[in-house]
Design an enzyme around this catalytic site. Structure first.
Site, PDB file in Angstrom:
ATOM      1  N   GLN A 128      17.057 -30.067  32.192  1.00 53.13           N
ATOM      2  CA  GLN A 128      16.218 -30.132  30.998  1.00 53.13           C
ATOM      3  C   GLN A 128      15.300 -31.347  31.055  1.00 53.13           C
ATOM      4  OE1 GLN A 128      18.582 -30.881  27.501  1.00 53.13           O
ATOM      5  NE2 GLN A 128      16.940 -30.325  26.108  1.00 53.13           N
ATOM      6  N   GLY A 129      13.993 -31.097  31.124  1.00 45.69           N
ATOM      7  CA  GLY A 129      13.039 -32.205  31.182  1.00 45.69           C
ATOM      8  C   GLY A 129      12.317 -32.371  29.862  1.00 45.69           C
ATOM      9  N   SER A 131      13.031 -35.529  27.568  1.00 44.76           N
ATOM     10  CA  SER A 131      12.810 -36.948  27.257  1.00 44.76           C
ATOM     11  C   SER A 131      11.872 -37.608  28.256  1.00 44.76           C
ATOM     12  CB  SER A 131      14.139 -37.697  27.291  1.00 44.76           C
ATOM     13  OG  SER A 131      15.048 -37.098  26.417  1.00 44.76           O
ATOM     14  N   SER A 163      19.489 -35.027  33.201  1.00 41.26           N
ATOM     15  CA  SER A 163      20.836 -34.830  33.729  1.00 41.26           C
ATOM     16  C   SER A 163      20.824 -33.766  34.816  1.00 41.26           C
ATOM     17  CB  SER A 163      21.800 -34.351  32.640  1.00 41.26           C
ATOM     18  OG  SER A 163      21.914 -35.330  31.643  1.00 41.26           O
ATOM     19  N   GLU A 246      22.339 -25.246  21.278  1.00 41.67           N
ATOM     20  CA  GLU A 246      23.386 -26.209  21.629  1.00 41.67           C
ATOM     21  C   GLU A 246      24.582 -26.109  20.704  1.00 41.67           C
ATOM     22  OE1 GLU A 246      21.263 -29.991  21.870  1.00 41.67           O
ATOM     23  OE2 GLU A 246      21.848 -30.056  23.978  1.00 41.67           O
ATOM     24  N   ASN A 370      23.144 -40.286  16.752  1.00 35.84           N
ATOM     25  CA  ASN A 370      23.804 -40.172  15.441  1.00 35.84           C
ATOM     26  C   ASN A 370      22.836 -40.454  14.294  1.00 35.84           C
ATOM     27  OD1 ASN A 370      26.202 -39.511  16.654  1.00 35.84           O
ATOM     28  ND2 ASN A 370      27.401 -41.111  15.618  1.00 35.84           N
TER      29      ASN A 370
HETATM   30  C1  LIG Z   1      24.069 -39.227  29.276  1.00 32.44           C
HETATM   31  C2  LIG Z   1      22.724 -38.788  28.824  1.00 32.44           C
HETATM   32  C3  LIG Z   1      22.204 -37.582  29.288  1.00 32.44           C
HETATM   33  C4  LIG Z   1      20.933 -37.152  28.892  1.00 32.44           C
HETATM   34  N1  LIG Z   1      20.441 -35.990  29.415  1.00 32.44           N
HETATM   35  C5  LIG Z   1      19.173 -35.600  29.105  1.00 32.44           C
HETATM   36  C6  LIG Z   1      18.597 -34.451  29.720  1.00 32.44           C
HETATM   37  O1  LIG Z   1      19.233 -33.763  30.530  1.00 32.44           O
HETATM   38  N2  LIG Z   1      17.332 -34.116  29.417  1.00 32.44           N
HETATM   39  C7  LIG Z   1      16.586 -34.834  28.527  1.00 32.44           C
HETATM   40  O2  LIG Z   1      15.465 -34.454  28.266  1.00 32.44           O
HETATM   41  N3  LIG Z   1      17.100 -35.935  27.926  1.00 32.44           N
HETATM   42  C8  LIG Z   1      18.373 -36.339  28.200  1.00 32.44           C
HETATM   43  N4  LIG Z   1      18.906 -37.480  27.617  1.00 32.44           N
HETATM   44  C9  LIG Z   1      18.051 -38.268  26.742  1.00 32.44           C
HETATM   45  C10 LIG Z   1      18.444 -38.285  25.282  1.00 32.44           C
HETATM   46  O3  LIG Z   1      18.117 -37.078  24.667  1.00 32.44           O
HETATM   47  C11 LIG Z   1      17.752 -39.496  24.639  1.00 32.44           C
HETATM   48  O4  LIG Z   1      18.357 -40.639  25.175  1.00 32.44           O
HETATM   49  C12 LIG Z   1      17.884 -39.510  23.133  1.00 32.44           C
HETATM   50  O5  LIG Z   1      17.143 -38.479  22.552  1.00 32.44           O
HETATM   51  C13 LIG Z   1      17.465 -40.860  22.546  1.00 32.44           C
HETATM   52  O6  LIG Z   1      16.214 -41.258  22.983  1.00 32.44           O
HETATM   53  P1  LIG Z   1      15.963 -42.707  23.595  1.00 32.44           P
HETATM   54  O7  LIG Z   1      16.985 -42.928  24.630  1.00 32.44           O
HETATM   55  O8  LIG Z   1      14.558 -42.798  23.956  1.00 32.44           O
HETATM   56  O9  LIG Z   1      16.282 -43.696  22.412  1.00 32.44           O
HETATM   57  P2  LIG Z   1      15.296 -44.103  21.207  1.00 32.44           P
HETATM   58  O10 LIG Z   1      14.714 -42.877  20.601  1.00 32.44           O
HETATM   59  O11 LIG Z   1      14.372 -45.156  21.628  1.00 32.44           O
HETATM   60  O12 LIG Z   1      16.346 -44.710  20.178  1.00 32.44           O
HETATM   61  C14 LIG Z   1      16.832 -46.053  20.250  1.00 32.44           C
HETATM   62  C15 LIG Z   1      17.634 -46.314  18.977  1.00 32.44           C
HETATM   63  O13 LIG Z   1      16.773 -46.175  17.848  1.00 32.44           O
HETATM   64  C16 LIG Z   1      17.306 -45.249  16.934  1.00 32.44           C
HETATM   65  N5  LIG Z   1      16.231 -44.493  16.297  1.00 32.44           N
HETATM   66  C17 LIG Z   1      15.192 -43.864  16.872  1.00 32.44           C
HETATM   67  N6  LIG Z   1      14.460 -43.203  15.964  1.00 32.44           N
HETATM   68  C18 LIG Z   1      15.049 -43.411  14.770  1.00 32.44           C
HETATM   69  C19 LIG Z   1      14.812 -42.969  13.441  1.00 32.44           C
HETATM   70  N7  LIG Z   1      13.796 -42.142  13.135  1.00 32.44           N
HETATM   71  N8  LIG Z   1      15.670 -43.368  12.484  1.00 32.44           N
HETATM   72  C20 LIG Z   1      16.709 -44.192  12.769  1.00 32.44           C
HETATM   73  N9  LIG Z   1      16.999 -44.630  13.990  1.00 32.44           N
HETATM   74  C21 LIG Z   1      16.176 -44.244  14.987  1.00 32.44           C
HETATM   75  C22 LIG Z   1      18.185 -44.346  17.785  1.00 32.44           C
HETATM   76  O14 LIG Z   1      19.186 -43.710  17.009  1.00 32.44           O
HETATM   77  C23 LIG Z   1      18.751 -45.324  18.785  1.00 32.44           C
HETATM   78  O15 LIG Z   1      19.872 -45.946  18.219  1.00 32.44           O
HETATM   79  C24 LIG Z   1      20.184 -37.938  28.002  1.00 32.44           C
HETATM   80  C25 LIG Z   1      20.716 -39.134  27.513  1.00 32.44           C
HETATM   81  C26 LIG Z   1      21.954 -39.564  27.918  1.00 32.44           C
HETATM   82  C27 LIG Z   1      22.482 -40.856  27.384  1.00 32.44           C
END
Ligand SMILES: Cc1cc2nc3c(=O)[nH]c(=O)nc-3n(C[C@H](O)[C@H](O)[C@H](O)COP(=O)(O)OP(=O)(O)OC[C@H]3O[C@@H](n4cnc5c(N)ncnc54)[C@H](O)[C@@H]3O)c2cc1C
Lengths: 392, 351
Positions: A128-129, A131, A163, A246, A370
């Site tokens: 899944q691409g 992020s 992933s 999901e 969360n």
């Molecule tokens: C083990 C793992 C596997 C993954 N696999 C995939 C995958 O296969 N494909 C894919 O596309 N992605 C994947 N992801 C990505 C995942 O979906 C993102 O990490 C996630 O959506 C959070 O985005 P970010 O890491 O950019 O954090 P950010 O969005 O930058 O968030 C950082 C912090 O800010 C908080 N925050 C952000 N926006 C808000 C808001 N509006 N209100 C309150 N708090 C906020 C978040 O809760 C977090 O605590 C994976 C992530 C992990 C850890």
């Protein structure tokens, strides 16, 4: 309202259990009990093929696409027996649970023929691409670009946290196909073969030492013109439809995996005497109760066939299990005590409980953090006012 | 397997919800709180017009012959209004008599309990003394003991029926924090009790009726706290915006809902487990009682906080929920006790 299964369903349960335990005791005993997503990937692709050969791969799908058209109850039963037998997670879980249902729901007949049987057969592994470095929680701000050129889609940009990209055959991406658009508008949902010069994959090491996710770079990467799902510019709608999958039946299988983890904690507590500590007893009881409530929550969600309105309860499910499991990881370490902080394995390769402790920190991040889940619950289920965006 | 309401159950739920909303109003509940904690008018309509008093009691004794899912539906709806009604009393006392009373006891009391003509209460402990003829001792914290006409009293291997006014029986009722369900002490000084025919089934029936009823009541209460809070959050404006648009506020509401949905699963899992005689019925009941009462308490506390000053007033209903939640937590054994039962099931007795 009825929780019990019928005689025929219980017979089906016995049939599933027989076959699965037989496989784990026989030809596939070498993969039994593997907890990580990446270990022995090649053998697990063979396991996908074995499942498909015996029509156990995607039993809920229609028979014409490699499924059995199984009832909801049968899918529940299979998912439960799958995990109970100690069978490792599906390496193609993204294909089976996300790409497959998306193609089934939004794809053309051509696409169904092209992809579904191969997904079911473990021949096409999907990742899944979504992020990107600057589009995480705020997924709609993706910048990866796609343009149609000479009968092909040409894609440039970068995805991250992908992933299993390193063991996948195909990747689905959302990319910006309309110049100058912002947010959810102007995105297109594309399926792209990974094995091509325009796609480069670099592993990212995680806190548990494993490297399950990757950076994925697109430099004039291409796919056929008809590799899109839906119409150009409809990518956001498709992506949101996909994310709803999901919350499907697979959650029940996931829970049986949690059952195995909790059982390991129970065994450890009995072995080292912490099972006599009243606080540990309370926490184990809480975890046990939480696990059952998850199962019944999932059964409620699956039994709800009224899809005409938002199922508010279903929106609470992701944060519920993610938070439960993260606490379980902490409980495991508290039961083990300092013994959980050392391993004699030189490769930073941890046993189930320490690995659970580390890995479960990601459960509350991927698939919507969360915080994002709480936003969704408050805004969609409870109808509370939306947060204003900072950039509009 | 179908973990959703049937059409009939959905209808009962709608009927019960609108019945309690229309009848067990804040005004009537507060009138009851000012006297004996018993909203007689609503109770009479509930038993007679709605006719849902004997939900799990067989039809031959005037009951509806339905199941525990339906019982939970009713208790949930009553809980949503913090109704000042002896519903818990009715559920336990009638379930016990139906399961273990003599035929004569069933004939005599069940129809009258169900019709609201008499109010029952049940209590049990292991300190009361029985010499073969007379009962001596006391039972503390008996819900609605102040308005009870017949007491079903139990010790670990027998139960008896004792009528109000029996020689040697006295009932003392202290001021109770939750004025919608006063707690009494029942004192027995050489009181004659009429023994049950079959004690064990009565005890099992009392546990499932009691814990399920309390859990369902708690679920209804918790949901009401959330609903009222969300409603308020959309109206109240501070800093130029509805307070419900603040993320700290929204997240707290979301957390309430996450707990409530689990509580809902717990209640209906336990109800089905009792009806279907599942192996995990004990686990389900302990889980439901412990989880739902904690959920209700959390939600009621949050309701006060999220209403600000108005939530701390006597005038606002938040304190009714808060006090009911507290009382449910300790009534019929607290969460730690129930969780310890679960722990014993999976870990064995603590050494
Ligand atoms: C083990 C793992 C596997 C993954 N696999 C995939 C995958 O296969 N494909 C894919 O596309 N992605 C994947 N992801 C990505 C995942 O979906 C993102 O990490 C996630 O959506 C959070 O985005 P970010 O890491 O950019 O954090 P950010 O969005 O930058 O968030 C950082 C912090 O800010 C908080 N925050 C952000 N926006 C808000 C808001 N509006 N209100 C309150 N708090 C906020 C978040 O809760 C977090 O605590 C994976 C992530 C992990 C850890």
């Amino acid at each position: 309202m009825k929780l019990g299964f019928s005689k025929a369903e219980e017979d089906f349960r016995a049939e599933c259990a027989d076959w699965l335990t037989g496989q784990m005791a026989g030809e596939f005993s070498d993969i039994k009990g593997i907890a990580t997503l990446t270990a022995k990937a090649e053998r697990r692709k063979e396991w996908e093929q074995q499942l498909a050969a015996h029509k156990w791969s995607c039993i809920g799908w229609p028979t014409e696409w490699g499924g059995r058209g199984a009832s909801l109850a049968e899918q529940v039963i299979f998912a439960e027996e799958y995990a109970r037998a100690g069978v490792p997670g599906r390496v193609n879980h993204i294909g089976i649970e996300l790409a497959g249902p998306t193609i089934l729901t939004f794809g053309t007949d051509e696409q169904k023929k092209r992809f579904l049987p191969d997904i079911a057969a473990g021949k096409t592994i999907f990742c899944q691409g979504f992020s990107e470095p600057n589009a995480g929680s705020d997924l709609a701000s993706v910048r990866t670009k796609a343009r149609l050129e000479g009968g092909k889609w040409v894609v440039n940009g970068q995805k991250i946290w992908t992933s299993l990209a390193h063991i996948s055959d195909w990747i689905f991406v959302i990319a910006r196909s309309e110049e100058g658009t912002k947010g959810p508008k102007g995105l297109t949902f594309l399926m792209m073969p990974i094995d091509q010069p325009g796609i480069e994959i670099r592993g990212i090491k995680q806190i548990n030492g494993d490297a399950e996710f990757n950076e994925t770079f697109f430099t004039d990467a291409t796919c056929a013109e008809d590799s899109l799902i839906g119409a150009p510019g409809e990518g956001w709608r498709i992506a949101m439809g996909l994310l709803a999958f999901e919350r499907g039946v697979s959650t029940l299988g996931q829970q049986m995996g949690f059952r195995n983890e909790l059982d390991e904690i129970i065994a450890a507590a009995k072995a080292n005497g912490s099972a006599n500590d009243p606080l540990i007893r309370q926490r184990i009881a809480k975890a046990e109760i939480g696990l059952h409530l998850m199962r019944y929550g999932a059964l409620r969600m699956l039994s709800n066939t009224d899809h005409s309105k938002v199922d508010g309860a279903a929106l609470t499910y992701k944060i519920q299990w993610a938070s439960w499991r993260r606490s379980l990881g902490e409980l495991g370490m508290d039961v083990l005590g300092q013994a959980g902080e050392v391993t004699d394995n030189p490769d930073y390769d941890w046993g189930t409980l320490p690995n659970l402790f580390l890995y479960s920190r990601s459960d509350t991040i991927y698939g919507g953090t969360n915080q994002i889940q709480r936003n969704l619950i408050a805004e969609r289920a409870l109808g509370m006012p939306r947060e204003p965006r900072g950039d509009t | 397997m179908d973990f959703s309401f049937t059409d009939e159950q959905r209808m009962i739920a709608e009927t019960a919800q609108s019945f309690f909303a229309e009848n067990a109003t804040s005004k009537r509940t507060r009138e009851a709180m000012a006297t004996d904690g018993f909203d007689r008018e609503t109770w009479q309509s509930f038993c007679q017009e709605l006719g849902l008093g004997g939900i799990i009691i067989p039809e031959e004794y005037g009951g509806a012959g339905l199941g525990n899912v339906e019982l939970a539906i009713i208790a949930e709806a009553a809980g949503a209004q913090v109704a000042a009604l002896p519903l818990l009393n009715l559920a336990i006392s009638s379930a016990m008599i139906a399961a273990g009373g003599t035929e004569a006891q069933k004939q005599k009391w069940l129809p009258r309990l169900i019709s609201g003509e008499v109010i029952g209460a049940a209590a049990g402990n292991d300190t009361v003394k029985y010499d073969g003829h007379k009962l001596n001792g006391s039972f503390e914290f008996v819900p609605h003991g102040n308005v009870t006409d017949i007491f079903v009293l139990a010790h670990p291997d027998q139960a008896w029926i004792v009528e109000k006014g029996a020689p040697g029986l006295s009932v003392e009722t202290a001021t109770t924090m939750d004025q919608t369900r006063p707690l009494s002490t029942v004192i027995l000084d050489n009181v004659e009790g009429e023994p049950f025919a079959d004690f064990l089934p009565a005890m099992h029936a009392s546990q499932s009726a009691a814990w399920l009823c309390l859990a369902a009541e708690a679920l209804g209460g918790a949901q009401a706290c959330l609903d009222r809070t969300v409603e308020y959050s959309k109206e109240r404006v501070q800093f130029g915006r509805a307070i419900g648009s603040f993320q700290a506020y929204k997240h707290r509401a979301a957390d309430m809902m996450i707990e409530i949905e689990q509580a809902r699963s717990a209640v209906y899992w336990a109800a089905c487990a009792v009806d279907e005689g599942s192996d995990d019925v004990k686990l389900a009941l302990h889980a439901a009682k412990a989880f739902c009462s904690d959920t209700f308490f959390k939600c009621a506390g949050d309701m006060i906080q999220l209403h600000g000053g108005i939530g701390f007033t006597w005038e606002h209903d938040a304190h009714l929920f808060f006090k009911r939640a507290r009382s449910i937590q300790t009534l019929l054994l607290d969460g730690n006790w129930h969780r310890e039962q679960v722990a014993t099931m999976i870990l064995g007795e603590a050494a």
